[in-house]
Scaffold this active site. Sequence first.
Site, PDB file in Angstrom:
ATOM      1  N   LYS A  70       0.848  -1.198   0.000  1.00 32.09           N
ATOM      2  CA  LYS A  70       0.000   0.000   0.000  1.00 32.09           C
ATOM      3  C   LYS A  70       0.879   1.242   0.000  1.00 32.09           C
ATOM      4  O   LYS A  70       1.511   1.582   0.999  1.00 32.09           O
ATOM      5  CB  LYS A  70      -0.932   0.062   1.211  1.00 32.09           C
ATOM      6  CG  LYS A  70      -1.991   1.148   0.996  1.00 32.09           C
ATOM      7  CD  LYS A  70      -2.515   1.800   2.244  1.00 32.09           C
ATOM      8  CE  LYS A  70      -1.707   2.915   2.796  1.00 32.09           C
ATOM      9  NZ  LYS A  70      -1.715   4.188   2.049  1.00 32.09           N
ATOM     10  N   GLU A  81      10.278   1.023  10.275  1.00 33.38           N
ATOM     11  CA  GLU A  81      11.272   2.079  10.033  1.00 33.38           C
ATOM     12  C   GLU A  81      10.529   3.389  10.260  1.00 33.38           C
ATOM     13  O   GLU A  81       9.710   3.781   9.432  1.00 33.38           O
ATOM     14  CB  GLU A  81      11.773   2.036   8.584  1.00 33.38           C
ATOM     15  CG  GLU A  81      12.456   0.753   8.198  1.00 33.38           C
ATOM     16  CD  GLU A  81      13.880   0.631   8.709  1.00 33.38           C
ATOM     17  OE1 GLU A  81      14.344   1.554   9.417  1.00 33.38           O
ATOM     18  OE2 GLU A  81      14.500  -0.390   8.408  1.00 33.38           O
ATOM     19  N   CYS A 137      13.682  10.708   6.642  1.00 33.77           N
ATOM     20  CA  CYS A 137      13.609  10.196   8.020  1.00 33.77           C
ATOM     21  C   CYS A 137      14.948  10.338   8.721  1.00 33.77           C
ATOM     22  O   CYS A 137      14.999  10.595   9.913  1.00 33.77           O
ATOM     23  CB  CYS A 137      13.165   8.750   8.023  1.00 33.77           C
ATOM     24  SG  CYS A 137      14.171   7.763   6.936  1.00 33.77           S
ATOM     25  N   GLU A 175      10.440  15.625  15.448  1.00 30.86           N
ATOM     26  CA  GLU A 175      10.756  15.489  14.034  1.00 30.86           C
ATOM     27  C   GLU A 175       9.904  16.487  13.250  1.00 30.86           C
ATOM     28  O   GLU A 175       8.682  16.460  13.332  1.00 30.86           O
ATOM     29  CB  GLU A 175      10.440  14.069  13.570  1.00 30.86           C
ATOM     30  CG  GLU A 175      10.824  13.855  12.127  1.00 30.86           C
ATOM     31  CD  GLU A 175      10.492  12.456  11.638  1.00 30.86           C
ATOM     32  OE1 GLU A 175       9.365  11.985  11.890  1.00 30.86           O
ATOM     33  OE2 GLU A 175      11.349  11.853  10.983  1.00 30.86           O
TER      34      GLU A 175
HETATM   35  P1  NAP Z   1       2.657   8.144   8.012  1.00 26.57           P
HETATM   36  O1  NAP Z   1       1.584   9.116   8.171  1.00 26.57           O
HETATM   37  O2  NAP Z   1       3.034   7.291   9.160  1.00 26.57           O
HETATM   38  O3  NAP Z   1       2.247   7.244   6.750  1.00 26.57           O
HETATM   39  C1  NAP Z   1       2.993   6.149   6.306  1.00 26.57           C
HETATM   40  C2  NAP Z   1       2.066   5.123   5.710  1.00 26.57           C
HETATM   41  O4  NAP Z   1       1.181   4.637   6.720  1.00 26.57           O
HETATM   42  C3  NAP Z   1       1.185   5.683   4.606  1.00 26.57           C
HETATM   43  O5  NAP Z   1       1.007   4.696   3.607  1.00 26.57           O
HETATM   44  C4  NAP Z   1      -0.113   5.952   5.353  1.00 26.57           C
HETATM   45  O6  NAP Z   1      -1.277   5.976   4.561  1.00 26.57           O
HETATM   46  C5  NAP Z   1      -0.167   4.801   6.309  1.00 26.57           C
HETATM   47  N1  NAP Z   1      -1.040   5.080   7.444  1.00 26.57           N
HETATM   48  C6  NAP Z   1      -1.392   6.294   7.963  1.00 26.57           C
HETATM   49  N2  NAP Z   1      -2.242   6.139   8.992  1.00 26.57           N
HETATM   50  C7  NAP Z   1      -2.457   4.807   9.119  1.00 26.57           C
HETATM   51  C8  NAP Z   1      -3.261   4.030   9.989  1.00 26.57           C
HETATM   52  N3  NAP Z   1      -4.035   4.586  10.943  1.00 26.57           N
HETATM   53  N4  NAP Z   1      -3.239   2.680   9.840  1.00 26.57           N
HETATM   54  C9  NAP Z   1      -2.491   2.108   8.882  1.00 26.57           C
HETATM   55  N5  NAP Z   1      -1.726   2.788   8.027  1.00 26.57           N
HETATM   56  C10 NAP Z   1      -1.706   4.134   8.143  1.00 26.57           C
HETATM   57  O7  NAP Z   1       4.016   8.820   7.563  1.00 26.57           O
HETATM   58  P2  NAP Z   1       4.209   9.874   6.404  1.00 26.57           P
HETATM   59  O8  NAP Z   1       3.718  11.182   6.891  1.00 26.57           O
HETATM   60  O9  NAP Z   1       3.696   9.330   5.131  1.00 26.57           O
HETATM   61  O10 NAP Z   1       5.802   9.883   6.304  1.00 26.57           O
HETATM   62  C11 NAP Z   1       6.587  10.612   7.158  1.00 26.57           C
HETATM   63  C12 NAP Z   1       7.162   9.759   8.264  1.00 26.57           C
HETATM   64  O11 NAP Z   1       7.830   8.622   7.736  1.00 26.57           O
HETATM   65  C13 NAP Z   1       8.190  10.479   9.070  1.00 26.57           C
HETATM   66  O12 NAP Z   1       7.959  10.306  10.431  1.00 26.57           O
HETATM   67  C14 NAP Z   1       9.499   9.816   8.670  1.00 26.57           C
HETATM   68  O13 NAP Z   1      10.495   9.887   9.637  1.00 26.57           O
HETATM   69  C15 NAP Z   1       9.078   8.447   8.379  1.00 26.57           C
HETATM   70  N6  NAP Z   1      10.022   7.786   7.472  1.00 26.57           N
HETATM   71  C16 NAP Z   1      10.871   6.867   7.996  1.00 26.57           C
HETATM   72  C17 NAP Z   1      11.799   6.229   7.193  1.00 26.57           C
HETATM   73  C18 NAP Z   1      12.744   5.205   7.757  1.00 26.57           C
HETATM   74  O14 NAP Z   1      13.298   4.423   6.987  1.00 26.57           O
HETATM   75  N7  NAP Z   1      12.969   5.165   9.061  1.00 26.57           N
HETATM   76  C19 NAP Z   1      11.841   6.509   5.832  1.00 26.57           C
HETATM   77  C20 NAP Z   1      10.959   7.459   5.318  1.00 26.57           C
HETATM   78  C21 NAP Z   1      10.045   8.080   6.166  1.00 26.57           C
HETATM   79  P3  NAP Z   1      -1.765   7.379   3.913  1.00 26.57           P
HETATM   80  O15 NAP Z   1      -1.043   7.405   2.645  1.00 26.57           O
HETATM   81  O16 NAP Z   1      -3.207   7.298   3.732  1.00 26.57           O
HETATM   82  O17 NAP Z   1      -1.365   8.449   4.869  1.00 26.57           O
END
Ligand code: NAP
Length: 502
Positions: free
Chosen positions: A195, A271, A306, A404
């Site tokens: 997804k 991650e 991230c 963050e």
């Molecule tokens: P996010 O809001 O956590 O979303 C990530 C994924 O999870 C998206 O596909 C999102 O769907 C889904 N999601 C959101 N709410 C959910 C729920 N209640 N249940 C199940 N899935 C759900 O993160 P983001 O804003 O897209 O990305 C930013 C974050 O990613 C930052 O905190 C960053 O640090 C982290 N990140 C970490 C790494 C690493 O390797 N450590 C790499 C890149 C990014 P939707 O598309 O509908 O929101």
Amino acid sequence: MTEIAHTGDRNDWHDLAGAVALPNQAIIDGRQVDARSGKRFATINPATGETLAHIAEGDAADINDAVASARRSFDAGRWRNQSPLARKRVLLRLAELMRAEQQQFAVLESLDMGKLVRDASGNDIPTAINILQWHAEEIDKVYDEVAPLPAGNVGLIRRVPLGVVGAVVPWNFPLNMAIWKCGPALAAGNSVVLKPAEQSPLTALRFAQLALEAGLPEGVLNVVPGFGETAGQALGRHMDVDCLAFTGSTAVGKMFLRYAGESNLKQVWLECGGKSPVIVFEDCEDLETAADQVISGIFYNQGQVCSAGSRLIVQNSIRSKFLDLLVARAAQYQPGDPLNPHSGLGAMVEAKHAANVMRYIEAGNREATLVTGGNAATINGRGSFIEPTIFADVKPDAIIAREEIFGPVLAVLGFADEAEAIALANDSIYGLGASVWTDNLSRAHRVSEQLVSGVVGVNVVDPVNPAVPFGGFRQSGSGRDLSRHAVEKYTALKTTWIRFKN
Ligand code: NAP
Ligand code: MG
């Protein structure tokens, strides 16, 4: 996809953007399908605010179809029973198909989430393809183990695929995040349901189309675009998913642990976020290079990384000199049209996220000294952009030192001695990346050892290579992407104990 001769100038990229095909259906069981509900959602170009395409909005019903398809393909052995060499060949063919479309992938990524097309075409897309190739090439070179048992007994310890792997990924590096999960999971013989993030589904869909063309059997890679609370949650709670690999925020990572605990105890690999420190000591001889890397480490991808080096911890004796070097470089990172290869900074992924980042900048204005940037911007009156922003005199307990931000905002803290630098660096709920700049070898080792971080770069910021693991300590998550260790997440150890007659 349309072939356009490319010289890399601004008009070329706009031409390609106008001509590139935009995938808009889910891929389930080897077919392109609409959502069962018939619903669609808009994916928007954050650089202009324009709707790019209306994408099939998968929810629990579509996730059920995708998981059932993945399970059928796995149980039938369509993929996992192919030899490692055969799987390698299919994945290498996929890598070549993608390479032939590298520029189209770069444009899709740029349009979908505002990334500079220069970075997408020169770095992100080729890196993603190389990583796919790396895992493909790895998989027919992995040996299993034989245990030291008494005579008359043979203990085979093998790594076997888990079954159905769910992958939920964010929008900041859409194709990379998809491939970091799917590459090793597929190479190991699993079937996958992916997804992508709602903001950036396009490249994942094209990836899955090309996988079918490359000969990946139907049902082995399913992509269900949709929202996190519906499609993502359904995957996380599914009783027939064996493993869930997630990249995204720490808050949502915690939800996936709960989903697993409340459903089938699937393995969960996370991650999550970071607040990665970069420590610059006065004995660093090449401050110019250090400044280059600090700047790209926080402003690449608009800081939506991230492992971005978002906390600069610099020795007091060189603080003002180093700040001057940073400010001069920040000037090169001014926002502009992401399709213009001369722009310094792309768009923020969406207006809502840009507003969040601006709230952090307001907090920074209250609690620290603004050195450069600090403003939201538009390009040609449109889009969500933010200037490269640096705050100095940041206290360790300031919001912008702890949370963050996920934007182009650098918090600069000072330190007097090594012990203070280490204490500041480790004063975080996260532990993803860290960087140390020094020309004293003993100090480099000593400090690296004490940093609580999955990756420490010495005289380099945020190094990424398929040969080394990537992932974090503490609330940055668990498990490692990349390297031969990534496969460990998508396989289980299976013991077969054979007793034979002597
Ligand atoms: P996010 O809001 O956590 O979303 C990530 C994924 O999870 C998206 O596909 C999102 O769907 C889904 N999601 C959101 N709410 C959910 C729920 N209640 N249940 C199940 N899935 C759900 O993160 P983001 O804003 O897209 O990305 C930013 C974050 O990613 C930052 O905190 C960053 O640090 C982290 N990140 C970490 C790494 C690493 O390797 N450590 C790499 C890149 C990014 P939707 O598309 O509908 O929101
Ligand atoms: Mg989008």
